[in-house]
Write an enzyme that holds these catalytic residues in place. Structure first.
Site, short mmCIF file in Angstrom:
data_model
loop_
_atom_site.label_atom_id
_atom_site.label_comp_id
_atom_site.label_asym_id
_atom_site.label_seq_id
_atom_site.Cartn_x
_atom_site.Cartn_y
_atom_site.Cartn_z
N GLY A 108 41.21 51.50 62.89
CA GLY A 108 40.39 51.28 64.04
C GLY A 108 38.87 52.09 64.02
O GLY A 108 39.01 53.00 62.99
N PRO A 109 38.13 51.80 64.61
CA PRO A 109 36.63 52.35 64.87
C PRO A 109 36.82 53.97 64.98
O PRO A 109 37.73 54.57 65.46
CB PRO A 109 36.09 51.64 65.87
CG PRO A 109 36.85 50.75 66.53
CD PRO A 109 38.23 50.92 65.87
N GLY A 113 40.99 57.92 68.72
CA GLY A 113 42.09 58.90 68.87
C GLY A 113 43.10 58.73 67.68
O GLY A 113 44.15 59.09 68.02
N HIS A 335 30.37 32.03 75.28
CA HIS A 335 31.01 31.65 74.25
C HIS A 335 32.58 31.68 74.14
O HIS A 335 33.29 30.63 73.98
CB HIS A 335 30.44 32.46 73.21
CG HIS A 335 30.67 32.12 71.69
ND1 HIS A 335 29.87 31.67 70.99
CD2 HIS A 335 31.92 32.47 70.97
CE1 HIS A 335 30.40 31.27 69.64
NE2 HIS A 335 31.83 31.91 69.62
N GLU A 336 33.13 33.06 74.42
CA GLU A 336 34.38 32.99 74.39
C GLU A 336 35.41 32.38 75.65
O GLU A 336 36.30 32.00 75.43
CB GLU A 336 34.93 34.63 74.55
CG GLU A 336 34.34 35.49 73.68
CD GLU A 336 34.76 35.23 72.15
OE1 GLU A 336 35.87 34.58 71.98
OE2 GLU A 336 33.98 35.52 71.37
N HIS A 339 35.80 28.95 73.92
CA HIS A 339 36.79 28.86 73.01
C HIS A 339 37.96 28.91 73.99
O HIS A 339 39.10 28.43 73.53
CB HIS A 339 36.98 30.38 72.21
CG HIS A 339 35.87 30.19 70.96
ND1 HIS A 339 35.92 29.24 70.25
CD2 HIS A 339 34.89 31.04 70.63
CE1 HIS A 339 34.90 29.60 69.27
NE2 HIS A 339 34.55 30.59 69.64
#
Ligand code: ATP
Length: 494
Positions: A108-109, A113, A335-336, A339
């Site tokens: 993850g970024p 954590g 946009h989402e 979808h």
């Protein structure tokens, strides 16, 4: 990489040559330098050993970090806890012949954590804790990295014994630096040896009865890892640690304001709402900055204004990885929403959730429950369904905002790939085709005809459901996330 060291060695070599040229006997210098090097190495200078201080203080700190100190990340915590159960129930899992868990990979970024989770895992399993970073193993000289890996595992065992524990957790941050695909680096012999040593040490864990070691790796790029690391028996658990959503941000803010006096006007919910795109580390910094501001003003409590001002400070001080503007958020939401609505139309019940939080390369995503029938083959209906969903984002933007954006490029690439498969599998009006003799133009026309036909159908559907699409998009803008069940309830009402 430790370039300073290389430069240092170069300078020393240059100096020795110079002394030789002016006819000074260099032997005593060489002997003295050799002695210092040996003594240094013996006591761990220059290797992972010089981290001994950090390692031990980490070990003590780890005992203080528990899963309660980690806000949000519920899925990651749950998955990690399930994996750790095997370690806590060691007797039972051994009796059942379960292979000991050797590695867990957190991906993850930055600042979400991962280190905290590893520390909490150590206190949960009552293990000694050692931390290292992938870059600490990487040197220009063959064999140094491998030796450091050996030292790290040895030190983990020693630390556990000293603390009277039977388990140790080794946390390796940025594991992609050391565990990238083999044979790809310029000094690849050294990289490969280091990675091979890690594999050897991990394979050796199973036979280690005295101290059980668990390796927790962290990376932002699991795709860069050598497949040997990901095969069962090494890092066979992959836990995703994503950027926190609004609720998770509130939890994290609660954790970091536990020790701070808050004024009555403080509304952490509101702060969570305004900190879209912040990681846990940003939120920790935000709470800290608010306290600093209060101290400067000699205030006794932290007020909402302190938090508000700190949001800007954290945002300006650190460039957030991804923080779309308000206009972009509107576009991403539409946009989402497109979808999601179309996905629910072509395969009712399939949407698990929709979010506009960026993940990997996507600015938002719709998570669909997998199709039970999806296996090695794709039917004509399945390809069409997927095309409907893929084209819906761009069509929704066009219908509601009057134009498209580059956000749909990835969708189009996938759609073109599917259309190609559709034509080549003999599903188009061209019937069964021979790829070798089919002209590029005819092929392209067949693909375009399919894409156009579906695009028109999607446009008609979304135009008919325009009010609902706007409702979904505006909820997404506010809440960042909508559950599939909510979407279905709204569809049923419409
Ligand atoms: P990196 O990949 O950069 O090493 P990381 O994912 O390991 O980052 P941590 O070092 O665990 O991130 O987090 C940095 C700091 O951010 C922590 O010390 C903590 O104060 C805060 N933090 C991050 N995530 C959370 C969380 N979920 N709950 C509470 N605090 C958090």
């Amino acid at each position: 990489m430790n370039y300073q060291k290389e430069v240092g060695y170069g300078l020393i070599a240059g100096l020795l040559v110079f002394l030789l040229l002016i006819k000074i006997n260099v032997l005593p210098f060489v002997l003295f330098a050799g002695f210092i090097y040996l003594v240094g190495d013996r006591f761990g200078l220059g290797g992972i050993g010089n981290k001994a201080g950090t390692v031990l203080s980490d070990a003590t700190k780890a005992q203080l970090t528990t899963f309660d100190d980690i806000g949000g990340q519920e899925t990651a915590k749950q998955e990690l806890l399930e994996a750790l159960e095997f370690i806590n129930e060691d007797g039972i899992s051994r009796a059942l012949g379960i292979r000991p868990l050797q590695g867990i990979l957190l991906s993850g970024p930055p600042g979400t954590g991962k280190t905290l989770l590893a520390k909490a895992a150590a206190s949960y399993t009552d293990s000694a804790f050692l931390a290292a970073s992938g870059s600490e193993f990487v040197e220009m000289y063959a064999g140094v990295g491998a030796q450091r890996v050996r030292q790290l595992f040895e030190r983990a065992r020693e630390t556990a014994r000293k603390q009277g524990k039977t388990k140790a957790i080794i946390f390796i941050d940025e594991i992609d630096v050391l565990g990238g695909h083999r044979g790809q680096h310029s000094s690849h012999l050294e990289y490969d040896q280091t990675l091979n040593q890690l594999l050897v040490e991990m394979d050796g864990i199973a036979n280690d009865n005295d101290v059980r070691i668990l390796v927790i790796g962290a990376t932002n790029r699991p795709d860069l890892l050598d497949s040997a690391l990901l095969r069962p028996g090494r890092f066979d658990r992959l836990v995703r640690v994503d950027l926190p959503d609004k609720d998770a941000r509130l939890q994290i803010l609660k954790v970091h304001t536990r020790n701070k006096p808050l004024a009555a006007d403080v509304d952490l919910k509101q702060i969570a709402q305004e900190t879209y795109g912040f990681s846990g580390a940003h939120l920790e910094s935000l709470a800290n900055e608010a306290a600093i501001l209060a101290m400067r003003e000699r205030a006794k409590e932290l007020t909402q204004r302190h938090f508000r001002q700190s949001i800007e400070k954290v945002m300006l001080g650190e460039t957030l990885d991804r923080r779309p503007s308000a206009k972009e958020r509107e576009r991403i939401s539409i946009h989402e929403a497109g979808h999601a609505l179309v996905a629910e139309h072509v395969r009712p019940g399939s949407v698990a959730n929709v979010t506009i939080l960026s993940r990997g390369n996507a600015l938002g995503y719709v998570r669909q429950t997998p199709n039970d029938d999806a296996g090695y083959l794709q039917t004509e209906e399945q390809i069409r369904e997927q095309l409907w969903v893929l084209l819906a984002g761009a069509v929704a933007e066009e219908l509601n905002l009057g134009s498209r954006s580059t956000g749909a490029t990835g969708d189009f690439q996938k759609a073109i790939e599917l259309a190609r498969r559709y034509v080549l599998s003999g599903m188009s009006p061209l019937g069964v085709v021979d790829k070798e003799v089919l002209s590029k133009e005819t092929f392209h026309e067949a693909e375009q005809a399919l894409l156009k036909e579906i695009e028109e159908a999607v446009r008609a559907y979304l135009a008919e459901h325009s009010p609902l699409l706007r409702k979904v998009a505006s909820r997404l803008q506010q809440e960042e996330r909508i559950e599939g069940s909510c979407l279905r309830a709204w569809l049923a009402e419409s």
